[in-house]
Design a protein around this motif. Structure first.
Motif, PDB file in Angstrom:
ATOM      1  N   THR A  22       1.023  11.222 -12.838  1.00  0.00           N
ATOM      2  CA  THR A  22       0.673  10.037 -13.629  1.00  0.00           C
ATOM      3  C   THR A  22       1.811   9.572 -14.528  1.00  0.00           C
ATOM      4  N   THR A  23       2.953  10.252 -14.473  1.00  0.00           N
ATOM      5  CA  THR A  23       4.089   9.873 -15.320  1.00  0.00           C
ATOM      6  C   THR A  23       5.299   9.569 -14.445  1.00  0.00           C
ATOM      7  N   LEU A  24       5.934   8.435 -14.689  1.00  0.00           N
ATOM      8  CA  LEU A  24       7.114   8.064 -13.917  1.00  0.00           C
ATOM      9  C   LEU A  24       8.305   8.914 -14.343  1.00  0.00           C
ATOM     10  N   PRO A  25       8.961   9.593 -13.402  1.00  0.00           N
ATOM     11  CA  PRO A  25      10.121  10.421 -13.758  1.00  0.00           C
ATOM     12  C   PRO A  25      11.385   9.569 -13.869  1.00  0.00           C
ATOM     13  N   TRP A  26      11.732   9.243 -15.087  1.00  0.00           N
ATOM     14  CA  TRP A  26      12.994   8.543 -15.354  1.00  0.00           C
ATOM     15  C   TRP A  26      13.405   8.854 -16.778  1.00  0.00           C
TER      16      TRP A  26
ATOM     17  N   ALA B 123      19.726   5.659  -6.692  1.00  0.00           N
ATOM     18  CA  ALA B 123      18.723   6.288  -7.560  1.00  0.00           C
ATOM     19  C   ALA B 123      17.462   6.624  -6.767  1.00  0.00           C
ATOM     20  N   PRO B 124      16.702   7.627  -7.219  1.00  0.00           N
ATOM     21  CA  PRO B 124      15.427   7.923  -6.547  1.00  0.00           C
ATOM     22  C   PRO B 124      14.468   6.752  -6.658  1.00  0.00           C
ATOM     23  N   ARG B 125      13.773   6.494  -5.580  1.00  0.00           N
ATOM     24  CA  ARG B 125      12.806   5.398  -5.536  1.00  0.00           C
ATOM     25  C   ARG B 125      11.414   6.013  -5.390  1.00  0.00           C
ATOM     26  N   TRP B 126      10.603   5.834  -6.403  1.00  0.00           N
ATOM     27  CA  TRP B 126       9.327   6.521  -6.484  1.00  0.00           C
ATOM     28  C   TRP B 126       8.164   5.621  -6.068  1.00  0.00           C
ATOM     29  N   ALA B 127       7.068   6.267  -5.718  1.00  0.00           N
ATOM     30  CA  ALA B 127       5.809   5.595  -5.417  1.00  0.00           C
ATOM     31  C   ALA B 127       4.709   6.639  -5.517  1.00  0.00           C
ATOM     32  N   THR B 128       3.468   6.203  -5.487  1.00  0.00           N
ATOM     33  CA  THR B 128       2.389   7.190  -5.429  1.00  0.00           C
ATOM     34  C   THR B 128       2.419   7.886  -4.075  1.00  0.00           C
ATOM     35  N   ARG B 129       1.722   8.995  -3.979  1.00  0.00           N
ATOM     36  CA  ARG B 129       1.637   9.721  -2.703  1.00  0.00           C
ATOM     37  C   ARG B 129       1.033   8.833  -1.619  1.00  0.00           C
ATOM     38  N   GLY B 130      -0.024   8.092  -1.961  1.00  0.00           N
ATOM     39  CA  GLY B 130      -0.667   7.236  -0.976  1.00  0.00           C
ATOM     40  C   GLY B 130       0.264   6.159  -0.453  1.00  0.00           C
TER      41      GLY B 130
ATOM     42  N   VAL C  62      -0.726   4.130 -13.068  1.00  0.00           N
ATOM     43  CA  VAL C  62      -2.183   3.935 -12.996  1.00  0.00           C
ATOM     44  C   VAL C  62      -2.524   3.699 -11.533  1.00  0.00           C
ATOM     45  N   GLU C  63      -3.012   4.725 -10.890  1.00  0.00           N
ATOM     46  CA  GLU C  63      -3.238   4.662  -9.436  1.00  0.00           C
ATOM     47  C   GLU C  63      -4.671   4.254  -9.117  1.00  0.00           C
ATOM     48  N   HIS C  64      -4.809   3.462  -8.068  1.00  0.00           N
ATOM     49  CA  HIS C  64      -6.124   3.066  -7.562  1.00  0.00           C
ATOM     50  C   HIS C  64      -5.945   2.626  -6.113  1.00  0.00           C
TER      51      HIS C  64
ATOM     52  N   ALA D 149      -0.098   0.689 -10.547  1.00  0.00           N
ATOM     53  CA  ALA D 149       0.357  -0.158 -11.649  1.00  0.00           C
ATOM     54  C   ALA D 149       1.164   0.709 -12.615  1.00  0.00           C
ATOM     55  N   LEU D 150       1.997   0.077 -13.421  1.00  0.00           N
ATOM     56  CA  LEU D 150       2.767   0.803 -14.435  1.00  0.00           C
ATOM     57  C   LEU D 150       2.374   0.305 -15.821  1.00  0.00           C
ATOM     58  N   TRP D 151       2.045   1.263 -16.686  1.00  0.00           N
ATOM     59  CA  TRP D 151       1.676   0.949 -18.070  1.00  0.00           C
ATOM     60  C   TRP D 151       2.745   1.482 -18.998  1.00  0.00           C
TER      61      TRP D 151
END
Length: 251
Positions: free
Chosen positions: A128-132, A81-88, A140-142, A151-153
């Motif tokens: 800002t939305t997880l693709p699944w 499966a695709p493994r996601w993260a923020t760009r940073g 929630v990026e910081h 973080a995931l909300w």
């Protein structure tokens, strides 16, 4: 070896590693599954894969909350499966992947090495939305704790997966991005914490009192910023005196 999974909210299950109380979170929805920060030891990863197989759960997506080596692991049993993260996070992992592999040590199984850090940035059309295929999950990026920490909300279940923030066993770690970034991260997270019914930290224990965790980090960081003595029970935990000393150097 079996692995205990604790359901902290409807469809949200957490396993805790014997190493540094690192949490792995499974979010399931009608047979499809999101896997967040699977960790830590190889036998624990295998046990998590067995749990998913035995439950007939297919991993449709993975997510790494940040770029540290213990949060970018994977196992063949989780599938492709695709493994996601923020760009940073994705950029940091790509730049420092060799160093991250070294952190795992010489005994890390060779068959797991290629899977470490194979994360991709969330599409910038909606970062800002997880693709699944499951329910809506907000990213929630910081830059607290690390660059591009996500973080995931989950508003449906009011669960906040906080990554390496808001822990009951670890102090805020500010050495990587600085006190100001951590201070801003707490501000960004606050409205989600106030809505949350359950908070899952990257290290430590899930809680039904999320605001207490946020308040503890806020109180500690305020003391460090003001140059006051920090009276925090987490200082007695292994390694936290050193973390505190590093935080003081950043003032």
């Amino acid at each position: 070896m079996g692995r205990e999974m604790v359901e902290v909210a409807d469809g949200v299950l957490v396993a805790t590693s014997r190493r540094e109380l690192t949490t792995s979170t499974v979010v399931r929805d009608n047979g499809t599954t999101l896997l967040v920060d699977p960790a830590w030891e190889p036998d624990e990863l295998e046990a998590l894969a067995d749990f998913l197989e035995e439950g007939g759960l297919t991993v449709s997506a993975g997510f790494a909350t940040h770029s540290h080596h213990d949060h970018i692991l994977w196992h063949p049993g989780f599938g492709g499966a695709p493994r996601w993260a923020t760009r940073g996070t994705a950029d940091t992992v790509a730049e420092h992947r060799g160093e991250l592999l070294e952190f795992l040590g010489p005994d890390w199984p060779m068959q797991l090495m290629p899977l470490v850090g194979q994360v991709h940035p969330v599409p910038q059309t909606d970062p800002t939305t997880l693709p699944w295929p499951g329910p809506h999950i907000e990213i929630v990026e910081h830059d607290g704790h690390s660059t591009g920490h996500g973080a995931l909300w989950m508003p449906g279940t009011r669960v906040l997966l906080a990554g390496d923030m808001l822990s009951d066993v670890e102090l805020p770690m500010t050495d990587e991005t600085g006190l100001a970034a951590y201070d801003q991260a707490l501000t960004i997270l606050e409205p989600y914490v106030r809505q949350a019914a359950v908070l899952v930290p990257g290290h430590g224990h899930p809680t039904g009192s999320p605001l207490e965790r946020w308040t503890a980090d806020r109180r500690y960081l305020d003391a460090v910023l003001a140059g006051d003595e920090a009276d925090d029970p987490r200082l007695t935990n292994p390694g936290m005196v050193q973390v505190h000393a590093a935080n003081l150097t950043g003032r």
